[in-house]
Write a protein that holds these residues in place. Structure first.
Motif, PDB file in Angstrom:
ATOM      1  N   MET A 278       0.815  -1.209   0.000  1.00  0.00           N
ATOM      2  CA  MET A 278       0.000   0.000   0.000  1.00  0.00           C
ATOM      3  C   MET A 278       0.855   1.268   0.000  1.00  0.00           C
ATOM      4  O   MET A 278       0.459   2.294  -0.563  1.00  0.00           O
ATOM      5  N   LEU A 279       2.045   1.203   0.619  1.00  0.00           N
ATOM      6  CA  LEU A 279       2.812   2.424   0.875  1.00  0.00           C
ATOM      7  C   LEU A 279       4.105   2.567   0.082  1.00  0.00           C
ATOM      8  O   LEU A 279       4.498   3.690  -0.267  1.00  0.00           O
ATOM      9  N   THR A 280       4.784   1.464  -0.197  1.00  0.00           N
ATOM     10  CA  THR A 280       6.116   1.546  -0.797  1.00  0.00           C
ATOM     11  C   THR A 280       6.071   2.226  -2.162  1.00  0.00           C
ATOM     12  O   THR A 280       5.260   1.878  -3.019  1.00  0.00           O
ATOM     13  N   GLY A 281       6.943   3.213  -2.309  1.00  0.00           N
ATOM     14  CA  GLY A 281       7.046   3.920  -3.582  1.00  0.00           C
ATOM     15  C   GLY A 281       5.937   4.929  -3.837  1.00  0.00           C
ATOM     16  O   GLY A 281       5.837   5.483  -4.935  1.00  0.00           O
ATOM     17  N   LYS A 282       5.093   5.181  -2.822  1.00  0.00           N
ATOM     18  CA  LYS A 282       3.953   6.098  -2.994  1.00  0.00           C
ATOM     19  C   LYS A 282       4.254   7.468  -2.374  1.00  0.00           C
ATOM     20  O   LYS A 282       5.093   7.599  -1.484  1.00  0.00           O
ATOM     21  N   HIS A 283       3.506   8.467  -2.837  1.00  0.00           N
ATOM     22  CA  HIS A 283       3.514   9.790  -2.208  1.00  0.00           C
ATOM     23  C   HIS A 283       2.436   9.764  -1.129  1.00  0.00           C
ATOM     24  O   HIS A 283       1.261   9.513  -1.436  1.00  0.00           O
ATOM     25  N   ILE A 284       2.823  10.029   0.123  1.00  0.00           N
ATOM     26  CA  ILE A 284       1.901   9.917   1.251  1.00  0.00           C
ATOM     27  C   ILE A 284       1.831  11.257   1.960  1.00  0.00           C
ATOM     28  O   ILE A 284       2.856  11.872   2.253  1.00  0.00           O
ATOM     29  N   LEU A 285       0.607  11.687   2.244  1.00  0.00           N
ATOM     30  CA  LEU A 285       0.397  12.978   2.917  1.00  0.00           C
ATOM     31  C   LEU A 285      -0.167  12.731   4.306  1.00  0.00           C
ATOM     32  O   LEU A 285      -1.081  11.921   4.477  1.00  0.00           O
ATOM     33  N   VAL A 286       0.372  13.436   5.290  1.00  0.00           N
ATOM     34  CA  VAL A 286      -0.105  13.359   6.670  1.00  0.00           C
ATOM     35  C   VAL A 286      -0.436  14.762   7.138  1.00  0.00           C
ATOM     36  O   VAL A 286       0.434  15.648   7.121  1.00  0.00           O
ATOM     37  N   THR A 287      -1.696  14.994   7.543  1.00  0.00           N
ATOM     38  CA  THR A 287      -2.033  16.274   8.160  1.00  0.00           C
ATOM     39  C   THR A 287      -1.827  16.152   9.668  1.00  0.00           C
ATOM     40  O   THR A 287      -1.915  15.056  10.232  1.00  0.00           O
ATOM     41  N   GLY A 288      -1.540  17.272  10.320  1.00  0.00           N
ATOM     42  CA  GLY A 288      -1.202  17.207  11.744  1.00  0.00           C
ATOM     43  C   GLY A 288       0.075  16.424  11.954  1.00  0.00           C
ATOM     44  O   GLY A 288       0.247  15.724  12.958  1.00  0.00           O
ATOM     45  N   ALA A 289       1.016  16.540  10.997  1.00  0.00           N
ATOM     46  CA  ALA A 289       2.219  15.703  10.983  1.00  0.00           C
ATOM     47  C   ALA A 289       3.158  15.970  12.149  1.00  0.00           C
ATOM     48  O   ALA A 289       4.035  15.155  12.433  1.00  0.00           O
ATOM     49  N   GLY A 290       2.994  17.089  12.834  1.00  0.00           N
ATOM     50  CA  GLY A 290       3.862  17.392  13.968  1.00  0.00           C
ATOM     51  C   GLY A 290       3.258  17.034  15.307  1.00  0.00           C
ATOM     52  O   GLY A 290       3.911  17.180  16.340  1.00  0.00           O
ATOM     53  N   GLY A 291       2.007  16.563  15.307  1.00  0.00           N
ATOM     54  CA  GLY A 291       1.354  16.204  16.563  1.00  0.00           C
ATOM     55  C   GLY A 291       1.803  14.848  17.082  1.00  0.00           C
ATOM     56  O   GLY A 291       2.636  14.169  16.478  1.00  0.00           O
ATOM     57  N   SER A 292       1.238  14.439  18.210  1.00  0.00           N
ATOM     58  CA  SER A 292       1.642  13.178  18.849  1.00  0.00           C
ATOM     59  C   SER A 292       1.404  11.992  17.922  1.00  0.00           C
ATOM     60  O   SER A 292       2.308  11.195  17.656  1.00  0.00           O
TER      61      SER A 292
END
Length: 611
Positions: A278-292
């Motif tokens: 699902m993840l390898t080689g993909k562009h992944i976006l995380v919002t709240g990336a600096g939170g816990s």
């Protein structure tokens, strides 16, 4: 003075040559009652060159000169034994073939190898003992006295390792196995069961306890912790079995027992293969990336070699912190740190258009219940509902494969604005999924996360550091807890197995009484309740006595993963999406009362807390 390696090897070789002389002559002297064996002179002299030659070859073949005497151990003893056996076989063959040696006393054939083994093996053991005595001070009266709990394999390893330490001095052990009572490990006696711990600590004047049971359950840890606390002793533990077996850590790398240990959360096993695909080689976006949760998600995502991690965060400092972590710990991972507020639809569309993520984890949210309850209700709606809608619609518009909403157990039968807004965010995602399109929308609910920003554990730590009191709202209040890495891993597992439209519920284990949590933390910090009391302050606005993971109208379905279930919530009411989209678009201020009334209209299960 440092002796060159070649010179040390030569000295060892000379020692072994001398051992052959002594063993060969000694065998004859013992056989003839310590008198010179008259008539055997020629036999003794003729046998020496043969034995020397065979022994030298055997020692080289057995690798006897690869080991360091200072660390002589069982493998070195095996090499000595191999060399002695080779020499003995040669002597037997020679005695059988050579007529002159046919009359050789049979006792010589037994005494010679025994003496040779004793001298060669004993010499190496004696050297190691002498060196350790010089380096570590003889083994008594040094370092801080400590009692070890557990006389099994880990306990034996720990006592042996600490025997070389100048920091710690093991004075005694305790173990609940009666068969071990009275026995010794490396000179340290097993004094009795763990119920004797207070007595043993008093006898030896020790104020430190090390739990050497890597597989110890939480209830054992709690019992030992309480006993150590009664004696005013600090409790440490050794690494877990998985860490010891992997070789990443040594048994003597102790650490203080943490509150996470007492809660007894088992380690999570995830399906790495499905997550990788699902993840390898993909562009992944995380919002709240600096939170816990967001920052731990980013750290876990890095394990699966994404093509790029897009880190979206509204707090400049939090964004800087996670960017610095990647530059120091995972510089090989391509990251894009972006400042952005999820309430800003234009910024969200700009980010999605520029970076084209394939998978989105939406962790940005306001989550502090009392803060959102009074004076900030509309801001909670805008951040938690409008923000989710903006990111979700941008994901659908730009053809994202998966959108994962991080939700909360407070969305179940909510009594507070925060929980109600998170439930409304779930409903928005359910509607978007039902509209069709390329994007799979999934929701994951879990409870409190140990050590996350705003949780009770950092608060209790700060209160203990100030000398107390530790404040708890109610004696009977309970919460579910899991570790941040566990939560992040289960989010990834849910994302990998989801088909779209599911609300995943994480197995949070048994709820924990917050009052007990506070008392355990006080004890682990080395204080008693008399020194740092627990005070009850009353429930805060919007706060429940207990949290639920499923609403009354919901059923759950099993999944292939033991710690994940799927909640089937009631259908979203007709007209929900259109009317709430218009409600969220208004720019003017909305009172807390109006917010609660609107939320309750669409969620009858929402019963606002009466201030």
């Amino acid at each position: 003075m440092i002796i060159p390696t070649r010179f040390r090897t030569a000295l060892v070789f000379l020692f072994d040559v001398g051992a052959i002389f002594v063993a060969w002559l000694g065998a004859f002297f013992i056989r003839f009652n310590f008198e010179w064996p008259v008539g055997w002179d020629k036999t003794i002299i003729a046998g020496l060159p043969l034995l020397l030659l065979v022994q030298i070859v055997a020692c080289r073949w057995a690798g006897l000169y690869r080991g360091m005497w200072m660390f002589a151990s069982l493998p070195d003893l095996k090499r000595v034994l191999t060399a002695v056996l080779a020499s003995t076989v040669a002597l037997l063959v020679f005695a059988f073939l050579e007529r002159e040696y046919a009359a050789l006393p049979r006792s010589i054939l037994l005494l010679y190898p025994l003496l040779l083994l004793l001298i060669m093996g004993g010499g190496r053991a004696a050297w190691r003992m002498w060196k350790e005595h010089r380096l570590y001070g003889g083994g008594t009266g040094r370092g801080t006295p400590v009692v070890v709990v557990g006389a099994g394999t880990a306990g034996a390893m720990l006592v042996r390792e600490l025997g070389r330490s100048t920091e710690w001095h093991v004075v005694a052990l305790v173990d609940d196995d009666p068969a071990k009572w009275g026995l010794e490990l490396s000179g340290c006696r097993v004094e009795g069961g763990s119920d004797k711990l207070v007595e043993v600590l008093g006898t030896w004047g020790a104020r430190h306890v090390i739990l050497a049971i890597p597989s110890a359950k939480a209830d054992v840890l709690r019992r030992i912790s309480e006993t150590a606390s009664k004696a005013g002793a600090a409790l440490f533990t050794v690494p877990g079995l998985s860490e010891l077996m992997s070789g990443r850590v040594a048994v003597n790398m102790m650490r203080p027992v943490k509150i996470e240990d007492l809660l007894g959360r088992e380690s999570v096993r995830i399906d790495n293969q499905n997550i990788q695909s699902m993840l390898t080689g993909k562009h992944i976006l995380v919002t709240g990336a600096g939170g816990s949760i967001g920052s731990e998600l980013c750290r876990q995502l890095a394990r699966f070699s994404p093509a790029r991690l897009i880190l979206v965060e509204s707090s400049e400092f939090a964004l800087y912190s996670i960017e610095q972590w990647f530059s120091e710990n995972r510089p090989e991972i391509a990251i894009v740190p972006l400042a952005g507020d999820v309430k800003d639809a234009i910024r969200m569309n700009e980010i999605f258009s520029s970076w084209r993520p394939s998978v989105v984890f939406h962790a940005a949210a306001y989550k502090h219940v009392p803060l959102m309850e009074v004076g900030n209700a509309w801001q909670a709606v805008r951040n938690n509902v409008l923000g989710t809608l903006n990111v979700a619609q941008a994901a659908a518009h730009h053809g994202v494969e998966r959108f994962v909403l991080i939700s909360t157990d407070k969305a179940v039968n909510p009594t507070n604005v925060m929980g109600a807004t998170k439930r409304m965010a779930e409903m928005m995602c359910e509607v978007l999924h039902c509209q069709g399109g390329e994007t799979r929308f999934q929701m994951v609910r879990f409870g409190n996360v140990l050590g996350s920003t705003g949780s009770v554990i950092p608060k209790f730590h700060a209160q203990i550091a100030r000398g107390g009191p530790v404040t708890v709202t109610h004696p009977d209040i309970t919460r579910y807890f899991m570790s941040i890495p566990e939560a992040a891993q289960l989010v990834l597992q849910a994302a990998a197995m989801g088909k779209g439209g599911e609300v995943f519920v994480l197995d949070m284990g048994e709820p924990v009484r917050i009052a007990d949590l506070a008392r355990n933390m006080i004890r682990l910090s080395g204080f008693s309740e008399e020194e740092i009391p627990v005070e009850f302050t009353g429930l805060r606005p919007g706060e429940k006595l207990y949290e639920e993971l499923l609403a009354d109208s919901e059923e759950t379905l099993e999944t292939p993963h033991a710690k994940l279930r799927i909640a089937r919530s009631r259908p979203v009411p007709e007209g929900f999406f259109e009317e709430n989209q218009a409600w969220l678009a208004q720019t003017g201020p909305v009172s807390d009362g109006d917010v609660r009334a609107h939320l309750q209209r669409w969620m009858p299960e929402y019963l606002p807390f009466k201030c």
